[in-house]
Design a protein around this motif. Structure first.
Motif, PDB file in Angstrom:
ATOM      1  N   SER A 142       5.181   3.319  -6.523  1.00  0.00           N
ATOM      2  CA  SER A 142       4.349   2.443  -5.692  1.00  0.00           C
ATOM      3  C   SER A 142       4.037   3.102  -4.348  1.00  0.00           C
ATOM      4  N   GLN A 143       4.987   3.827  -3.810  1.00  0.00           N
ATOM      5  CA  GLN A 143       4.750   4.536  -2.549  1.00  0.00           C
ATOM      6  C   GLN A 143       3.691   5.621  -2.727  1.00  0.00           C
ATOM      7  N   ARG A 144       3.750   6.356  -3.825  1.00  0.00           N
ATOM      8  CA  ARG A 144       2.726   7.380  -4.101  1.00  0.00           C
ATOM      9  C   ARG A 144       1.350   6.737  -4.263  1.00  0.00           C
ATOM     10  N   LEU A 145       1.313   5.596  -4.922  1.00  0.00           N
ATOM     11  CA  LEU A 145       0.060   4.875  -5.112  1.00  0.00           C
ATOM     12  C   LEU A 145      -0.544   4.496  -3.761  1.00  0.00           C
ATOM     13  N   LEU A 146       0.267   3.935  -2.882  1.00  0.00           N
ATOM     14  CA  LEU A 146      -0.241   3.518  -1.578  1.00  0.00           C
ATOM     15  C   LEU A 146      -0.727   4.712  -0.764  1.00  0.00           C
ATOM     16  N   LEU A 147       0.016   5.808  -0.794  1.00  0.00           N
ATOM     17  CA  LEU A 147      -0.433   7.021  -0.092  1.00  0.00           C
ATOM     18  C   LEU A 147      -1.776   7.503  -0.633  1.00  0.00           C
ATOM     19  N   LYS A 148      -1.915   7.492  -1.946  1.00  0.00           N
ATOM     20  CA  LYS A 148      -3.166   7.921  -2.568  1.00  0.00           C
ATOM     21  C   LYS A 148      -4.324   7.014  -2.161  1.00  0.00           C
ATOM     22  N   CYS A 149      -4.031   5.743  -1.925  1.00  0.00           N
ATOM     23  CA  CYS A 149      -5.060   4.775  -1.530  1.00  0.00           C
ATOM     24  C   CYS A 149      -5.328   4.782  -0.021  1.00  0.00           C
ATOM     25  N   GLY A 150      -4.650   5.670   0.723  1.00  0.00           N
ATOM     26  CA  GLY A 150      -4.917   5.800   2.144  1.00  0.00           C
ATOM     27  C   GLY A 150      -3.978   5.050   3.073  1.00  0.00           C
ATOM     28  N   PHE A 151      -2.964   4.388   2.523  1.00  0.00           N
ATOM     29  CA  PHE A 151      -1.995   3.683   3.358  1.00  0.00           C
ATOM     30  C   PHE A 151      -1.103   4.697   4.062  1.00  0.00           C
ATOM     31  N   ARG A 152      -0.531   4.262   5.166  1.00  0.00           N
ATOM     32  CA  ARG A 152       0.490   5.079   5.828  1.00  0.00           C
ATOM     33  C   ARG A 152       1.725   4.196   6.046  1.00  0.00           C
ATOM     34  N   GLU A 153       2.870   4.843   6.018  1.00  0.00           N
ATOM     35  CA  GLU A 153       4.122   4.106   6.188  1.00  0.00           C
ATOM     36  C   GLU A 153       4.228   3.628   7.629  1.00  0.00           C
ATOM     37  N   ARG A 154       4.533   2.352   7.786  1.00  0.00           N
ATOM     38  CA  ARG A 154       4.651   1.750   9.116  1.00  0.00           C
ATOM     39  C   ARG A 154       6.108   1.610   9.539  1.00  0.00           C
ATOM     40  N   SER A 155       6.974   1.283   8.584  1.00  0.00           N
ATOM     41  CA  SER A 155       8.402   1.159   8.907  1.00  0.00           C
ATOM     42  C   SER A 155       9.216   1.281   7.626  1.00  0.00           C
ATOM     43  N   ARG A 156      10.491   1.620   7.811  1.00  0.00           N
ATOM     44  CA  ARG A 156      11.410   1.764   6.678  1.00  0.00           C
ATOM     45  C   ARG A 156      12.759   1.212   7.107  1.00  0.00           C
ATOM     46  N   ALA A 157      13.243   0.233   6.381  1.00  0.00           N
ATOM     47  CA  ALA A 157      14.573  -0.333   6.610  1.00  0.00           C
ATOM     48  C   ALA A 157      15.088  -0.706   5.216  1.00  0.00           C
ATOM     49  N   GLU A 158      15.303  -1.977   4.948  1.00  0.00           N
ATOM     50  CA  GLU A 158      15.708  -2.392   3.612  1.00  0.00           C
ATOM     51  C   GLU A 158      14.539  -2.250   2.629  1.00  0.00           C
ATOM     52  N   THR A 159      13.316  -2.353   3.149  1.00  0.00           N
ATOM     53  CA  THR A 159      12.100  -2.086   2.372  1.00  0.00           C
ATOM     54  C   THR A 159      11.195  -1.197   3.224  1.00  0.00           C
ATOM     55  N   CYS A 160      10.132  -0.715   2.613  1.00  0.00           N
ATOM     56  CA  CYS A 160       9.134   0.074   3.345  1.00  0.00           C
ATOM     57  C   CYS A 160       7.898  -0.775   3.552  1.00  0.00           C
ATOM     58  N   ARG A 161       7.369  -0.745   4.754  1.00  0.00           N
ATOM     59  CA  ARG A 161       6.140  -1.473   5.085  1.00  0.00           C
ATOM     60  C   ARG A 161       5.026  -0.436   5.256  1.00  0.00           C
ATOM     61  N   TRP A 162       3.853  -0.769   4.740  1.00  0.00           N
ATOM     62  CA  TRP A 162       2.710   0.121   4.717  1.00  0.00           C
ATOM     63  C   TRP A 162       1.500  -0.551   5.339  1.00  0.00           C
ATOM     64  N   ILE A 163       0.579   0.258   5.875  1.00  0.00           N
ATOM     65  CA  ILE A 163      -0.632  -0.286   6.478  1.00  0.00           C
ATOM     66  C   ILE A 163      -1.833   0.601   6.158  1.00  0.00           C
ATOM     67  N   LEU A 164      -2.948  -0.035   5.970  1.00  0.00           N
ATOM     68  CA  LEU A 164      -4.222   0.662   5.738  1.00  0.00           C
ATOM     69  C   LEU A 164      -5.187   0.207   6.831  1.00  0.00           C
TER      70      LEU A 164
END
Length: 164
Positions: A142-164
């Motif tokens: 799912s992380q690779r998918l989001l990166l491919k779609c142009g998202f960038r990681e916003r934060s990482r703790a118990e889960t990862c948050r992404w933003i486009l």
């Protein structure tokens, strides 16, 4: 409401169709002239769909921000997956997308195609400036998918948050 890609019809379920998905899948398949082969509607996923149905019924004027979108493969009218915006845009103009794909349809690019199309659709809507997503820290696909779609990681703790 619907948006299309080269291979997918991405169709928003009406409140009635959302209820049929939960209560009478064969009837929904006949209505939409499709075959549902995506994620099994069980366990936590069923609970999420039930919660979104409640939100859709409570905000009937804006089902696009609560109801699920079916990812229907055009070649054979098979529902390969689904996606959802979890709530209306927040005050900062963010909407969160969630998605899932039937195991038999993984690694074919369907979800990337759908996420790109739905994010493009969302960003054209009034009040939307960003699309966000959440993944498990070990959810590498799912992380690779989001990166491919142009998202960038916003934060990482118990889960990862992404933003486009």
């Amino acid at each position: 409401m619907q948006t299309d890609t080269a291979r997918l019809e991405i169709r928003l379920l009406t409140p009635e169709q959302l209820t049929l998905w939960l209560d009478d899948l064969p009837r929904l398949e006949r209505r939409l002239e499709c075959r549902y082969r995506a994620e099994p509607l069980a366990g936590d996923f069923r609970t999420i769909v039930e919660m979104q149905r409640t939100a859709t019924l409570a905000d009937a004027a804006s089902p696009q921000w609560h109801s699920f979108w079916f990812l229907i493969r055009k070649t054979d009218r098979t529902v390969v997956g689904s996606a959802v915006f979890k709530e209306r845009p927040d005050p900062e103009g963010c909407v969160e997308i969630g998605y899932g794909l039937g195991r038999a349809f993984e690694r074919n690019g369907y979800m990337c195609e759908a996420v790109e199309a739905l994010c493009a659709w969302a960003l054209r809507q009034e009040g939307v400036r960003h699309v966000t997503a959440e993944t498990n820290t070990d959810g590498l696909a799912s992380q690779r998918l989001l990166l491919k779609c142009g998202f960038r990681e916003r934060s990482r703790a118990e889960t990862c948050r992404w933003i486009l």
